[in-house]
Motif scaffolding. Structure first.
Motif, PDB file in Angstrom:
ATOM      1  N   GLY A  99      -2.097   7.814  -2.261  1.00  0.00           N
ATOM      2  CA  GLY A  99      -2.330   6.521  -2.921  1.00  0.00           C
ATOM      3  C   GLY A  99      -1.283   5.491  -2.568  1.00  0.00           C
ATOM      4  O   GLY A  99      -0.753   4.821  -3.438  1.00  0.00           O
ATOM      5  N   GLY A 100      -0.952   5.351  -1.289  1.00  0.00           N
ATOM      6  CA  GLY A 100       0.110   4.452  -0.823  1.00  0.00           C
ATOM      7  C   GLY A 100      -0.170   2.994  -1.153  1.00  0.00           C
ATOM      8  O   GLY A 100      -1.176   2.636  -1.762  1.00  0.00           O
ATOM      9  N   TRP A 101       0.744   2.156  -0.750  1.00  0.00           N
ATOM     10  CA  TRP A 101       0.655   0.727  -1.054  1.00  0.00           C
ATOM     11  C   TRP A 101      -0.352  -0.002  -0.181  1.00  0.00           C
ATOM     12  O   TRP A 101      -0.698  -1.135  -0.456  1.00  0.00           O
ATOM     13  CB  TRP A 101       2.023   0.094  -0.827  1.00  0.00           C
ATOM     14  CG  TRP A 101       3.024   0.428  -1.887  1.00  0.00           C
ATOM     15  CD1 TRP A 101       3.221   1.623  -2.478  1.00  0.00           C
ATOM     16  CD2 TRP A 101       3.951  -0.466  -2.446  1.00  0.00           C
ATOM     17  NE1 TRP A 101       4.229   1.537  -3.366  1.00  0.00           N
ATOM     18  CE2 TRP A 101       4.710   0.244  -3.377  1.00  0.00           C
ATOM     19  CE3 TRP A 101       4.238  -1.804  -2.254  1.00  0.00           C
ATOM     20  CZ2 TRP A 101       5.716  -0.329  -4.119  1.00  0.00           C
ATOM     21  CZ3 TRP A 101       5.241  -2.375  -2.987  1.00  0.00           C
ATOM     22  CH2 TRP A 101       5.975  -1.643  -3.920  1.00  0.00           C
ATOM     23  N   GLY A 102      -0.734   0.573   0.884  1.00  0.00           N
ATOM     24  CA  GLY A 102      -1.701  -0.085   1.770  1.00  0.00           C
ATOM     25  C   GLY A 102      -1.078  -1.285   2.460  1.00  0.00           C
ATOM     26  O   GLY A 102       0.076  -1.275   2.851  1.00  0.00           O
ATOM     27  N   TRP A 103      -1.849  -2.346   2.587  1.00  0.00           N
ATOM     28  CA  TRP A 103      -1.362  -3.567   3.232  1.00  0.00           C
ATOM     29  C   TRP A 103      -0.271  -4.248   2.416  1.00  0.00           C
ATOM     30  O   TRP A 103       0.570  -4.954   2.960  1.00  0.00           O
ATOM     31  CB  TRP A 103      -2.509  -4.540   3.475  1.00  0.00           C
ATOM     32  CG  TRP A 103      -3.363  -4.099   4.610  1.00  0.00           C
ATOM     33  CD1 TRP A 103      -4.582  -3.504   4.537  1.00  0.00           C
ATOM     34  CD2 TRP A 103      -3.041  -4.200   5.989  1.00  0.00           C
ATOM     35  NE1 TRP A 103      -5.058  -3.217   5.779  1.00  0.00           N
ATOM     36  CE2 TRP A 103      -4.119  -3.642   6.714  1.00  0.00           C
ATOM     37  CE3 TRP A 103      -1.965  -4.695   6.702  1.00  0.00           C
ATOM     38  CZ2 TRP A 103      -4.144  -3.570   8.083  1.00  0.00           C
ATOM     39  CZ3 TRP A 103      -1.992  -4.628   8.080  1.00  0.00           C
ATOM     40  CH2 TRP A 103      -3.067  -4.080   8.757  1.00  0.00           C
ATOM     41  N   GLY A 104      -0.287  -4.039   1.115  1.00  0.00           N
ATOM     42  CA  GLY A 104       0.748  -4.638   0.266  1.00  0.00           C
ATOM     43  C   GLY A 104       2.136  -4.144   0.641  1.00  0.00           C
ATOM     44  O   GLY A 104       3.117  -4.888   0.589  1.00  0.00           O
ATOM     45  N   GLY A 105       2.245  -2.871   1.009  1.00  0.00           N
ATOM     46  CA  GLY A 105       3.539  -2.322   1.422  1.00  0.00           C
ATOM     47  C   GLY A 105       4.045  -2.975   2.688  1.00  0.00           C
ATOM     48  O   GLY A 105       5.230  -3.285   2.810  1.00  0.00           O
ATOM     49  N   TRP A 106       3.152  -3.195   3.641  1.00  0.00           N
ATOM     50  CA  TRP A 106       3.551  -3.867   4.883  1.00  0.00           C
ATOM     51  C   TRP A 106       3.981  -5.303   4.613  1.00  0.00           C
ATOM     52  O   TRP A 106       4.937  -5.799   5.204  1.00  0.00           O
ATOM     53  CB  TRP A 106       2.412  -3.848   5.888  1.00  0.00           C
ATOM     54  CG  TRP A 106       2.209  -2.502   6.496  1.00  0.00           C
ATOM     55  CD1 TRP A 106       1.266  -1.592   6.153  1.00  0.00           C
ATOM     56  CD2 TRP A 106       2.998  -1.922   7.518  1.00  0.00           C
ATOM     57  NE1 TRP A 106       1.399  -0.466   6.905  1.00  0.00           N
ATOM     58  CE2 TRP A 106       2.465  -0.638   7.773  1.00  0.00           C
ATOM     59  CE3 TRP A 106       4.098  -2.349   8.253  1.00  0.00           C
ATOM     60  CZ2 TRP A 106       3.007   0.209   8.714  1.00  0.00           C
ATOM     61  CZ3 TRP A 106       4.622  -1.492   9.205  1.00  0.00           C
ATOM     62  CH2 TRP A 106       4.084  -0.235   9.421  1.00  0.00           C
ATOM     63  N   LEU A 107       3.287  -5.957   3.713  1.00  0.00           N
ATOM     64  CA  LEU A 107       3.630  -7.332   3.369  1.00  0.00           C
ATOM     65  C   LEU A 107       5.002  -7.395   2.703  1.00  0.00           C
ATOM     66  O   LEU A 107       5.833  -8.238   3.053  1.00  0.00           O
ATOM     67  CB  LEU A 107       2.556  -7.934   2.451  1.00  0.00           C
ATOM     68  CG  LEU A 107       2.769  -9.372   2.019  1.00  0.00           C
ATOM     69  CD1 LEU A 107       2.692 -10.293   3.228  1.00  0.00           C
ATOM     70  CD2 LEU A 107       1.762  -9.771   0.973  1.00  0.00           C
ATOM     71  N   VAL A 108       5.248  -6.495   1.750  1.00  0.00           N
ATOM     72  CA  VAL A 108       6.540  -6.478   1.058  1.00  0.00           C
ATOM     73  C   VAL A 108       7.663  -6.169   2.044  1.00  0.00           C
ATOM     74  O   VAL A 108       8.721  -6.813   2.014  1.00  0.00           O
ATOM     75  CB  VAL A 108       6.515  -5.459  -0.109  1.00  0.00           C
ATOM     76  CG1 VAL A 108       7.899  -5.244  -0.679  1.00  0.00           C
ATOM     77  CG2 VAL A 108       5.560  -5.917  -1.195  1.00  0.00           C
ATOM     78  N   MET A 109       7.451  -5.200   2.936  1.00  0.00           N
ATOM     79  CA  MET A 109       8.477  -4.871   3.930  1.00  0.00           C
ATOM     80  C   MET A 109       8.741  -6.065   4.859  1.00  0.00           C
ATOM     81  O   MET A 109       9.884  -6.332   5.210  1.00  0.00           O
ATOM     82  CB  MET A 109       8.047  -3.656   4.757  1.00  0.00           C
ATOM     83  CG  MET A 109       8.216  -2.351   4.028  1.00  0.00           C
ATOM     84  SD  MET A 109       8.056  -0.894   5.067  1.00  0.00           S
ATOM     85  CE  MET A 109       6.510  -1.162   5.895  1.00  0.00           C
TER      86      MET A 109
END
Length: 91
Positions: A5-15
């Motif tokens: 259940g990862g962050w998906g695209w939101g994780g890439w955006l935050v990084m």
């Protein structure tokens, strides 16, 4: 494919945002350090100063400050001469 259940695209955006902020802060810090180091040299008075143990060192510095104030127009000629005479008689 998402695992756990990862962050998906939101994780890439935050990084991406944090990476931009990191580099911006790093560059701003280097610029601030260079500005601080170069402005410290501008505050020093040009020319040789008498050795620390020599009498009159403080009064010469006071005369320099007084001359700078006169040059900037903060005090008039009469006040400059009066204060200079007071400084010189108390050496």
């Amino acid at each position: 494919m998402m695992w756990y259940g990862g962050w998906g695209w939101g994780g890439w955006l935050v990084m991406g945002v944090f990476m931009v902020l990191f580099w911006a802060l790093l560059i701003a810090g280097v610029i601030a350090l260079v500005h601080y180091l170069t402005s410290a040299h501008r505050d020093r008075q040009p020319g040789p100063l008498p050795p620390p143990g020599e009498p009159g060192r403080a009064s010469r510095r006071a005369e320099d400050v007084l001359a700078e104030r006169f040059a900037r127009g903060e005090i008039d000629e009469d006040e400059y001469k009066r204060r200079l005479a007071v400084l010189r008689e108390h050496r």
